[in-house]
Design an enzyme around this catalytic site. Structure first.
Site, mmCIF file in Angstrom:
data_model
loop_
_atom_site.group_PDB
_atom_site.id
_atom_site.type_symbol
_atom_site.label_atom_id
_atom_site.label_comp_id
_atom_site.label_asym_id
_atom_site.label_seq_id
_atom_site.Cartn_x
_atom_site.Cartn_y
_atom_site.Cartn_z
ATOM 1 N N CYS A 150 0.839 -1.203 0.000
ATOM 2 C CA CYS A 150 0.000 0.000 0.000
ATOM 3 C C CYS A 150 0.879 1.260 0.000
ATOM 4 C CB CYS A 150 -0.910 0.006 1.213
ATOM 5 S SG CYS A 150 -2.008 1.445 1.272
ATOM 6 N N HIS A 179 1.898 -7.533 -6.648
ATOM 7 C CA HIS A 179 1.197 -6.577 -7.507
ATOM 8 C C HIS A 179 2.185 -6.158 -8.588
ATOM 9 C CE1 HIS A 179 -1.718 -2.910 -7.718
ATOM 10 N NE2 HIS A 179 -1.186 -3.170 -8.899
#
Length: 339
Positions: A96, A167
């Site tokens: 994040c 990711h």
């Protein structure tokens, strides 16, 4: 049922404000096998917060808790609690990019501190006899070489972490919002494929930009797992064929009508406990995504489910609104059809 054996062929990404326990219950009705992740929960919230931040429904298994933090002692405290509560996996957020997360010294900025991540993972593994995994990016800022990624993986692997969810975008820690960080940095799937080729002994899942089960099957030719994010929230009925297409089950595909019917006891219990209807229906808005009349469904729920005293009749009224807005030749919702 607790600590269910994990097959991470398909999972749903942890998404703040979206993948709460109501969404996860809803998702589980459509797929028995998909691994579900909580929203990221910070160690501070669990240790010092007033609410029960580890609450979940038993029906959610297999379910993983995603933790945000960088203090090994605090993470170990939370991991022990999560293990005792029956979670199937603990995942550390190293992906994040938001300012708030960076200020707390966790999330994507931790990619720059691989030894600290290793200490955190090691501390959690010492107290929790379930998988401890890491969700990360392929790089941060100008540190986006393949060498940077493998150095990170090597450090965390050294303490026994064998599962990484990657990711396939790098994160810009300054200058881009979290939303922009999900869209602007270019996807580099090949980087993740290469990681799997070089670390055949690791379980590697890919995240980022996956929108269909067909996309997922393509990734699974190279990798161990696929994690779907926003598409699984905005178009949740995507999950209805996961067990058949991804996991090879031969059971019938659940219909949208059956999903709604099976949600009703859960919703009624929530209302009886003083909850509001929109706490749950906000996750169901996309159930008819792409079908004729779906706007009527969305609009009726959006305009009425938040009202004081709103009950399950609002949901059936929303179905009726959808029916009324369909072309006459279109298939009707009742009886049990295969929408």
């Amino acid at each position: 049922m607790t600590n269910k054996k994990l097959n991470r062929a398909l999972s749903i990404a942890p998404m703040l404000d979206w993948t709460d326990r109501h969404y996860r219950y809803f998702a589980r009705l459509m797929s028995a096998n998909t691994v579900l992740y909580t929203e990221m929960v910070t160690t501070g919230a669990i240790i010092h917060g007033q609410g029960d931040y580890l609450a979940y429904n038993e029906e959610e298994h297999p379910v993983a808790l995603q933790l945000g933090g960088s203090n090994p002692k605090d993470l170990a405290t939370c991991a022990k609690l999560a293990f005792e509560r029956g979670y199937d996996e603990i995942n550390l957020n190293v992906g994040c990019p938001s300012d708030r997360v960076q200020n707390g010294r966790f999330g994507a900025c931790l990619m720059g501190e691989p030894q600290l991540v290793a200490e955190c993972v090691d501390a959690m593994k010492q107290v929790a006899d379930i998988p401890v995994t890491v969700k990360t990016r392929i790089g941060i800022d100008e540190q986006d070489s393949y060498q940077f990624l493998t150095d990170f993986v090597d450090s965390v692997k050294a303490v026994g972490c064998d599962t990484f969810i990657v990711h396939a975008r790098k994160a810009w820690l300054q200058g881009l919002s979290p939303k922009e960080n999900r869209e602007i940095p270019e996807l580099n799937y090949e980087r993740v494929y290469q990681l799997k080729r070089d670390y055949a002994d690791l379980n590697i899942s890919i995240n980022g930009g996956v929108k269909t089960l067909e996309d997922s099957l393509t990734h699974l030719e190279q990798l161990d797992g696929v994690m779907i994010g926003r598409e699984a929230y905005q178009n949740p009925y995507l999950l209805a064929k996961v067990d058949q297409i991804i996991y090879g089950d031969d059971k019938p595909v659940i219909t949208r009508e059956q999903v709604i019917e099976q949600m009703m006891p859960y919703i009624e219990q929530h209302l009886a406990q003083g909850g509001r209807l929109n706490h749950i229906t906000r996750h169901m808005i996309g159930l008819f995504q792409g079908l004729p009349g779906s706007r009527g469904w969305r609009r009726h729920l959006s305009e009425n489910a938040h009202k004081a005293g709103a009950g399950v009749s609002v949901i059936w009224d929303a179905v009726a609104r959808m029916e009324l807005s369909r072309p006459p030749a279109d298939v009707t919702f009742y009886p049990n059809n295969n929408l």
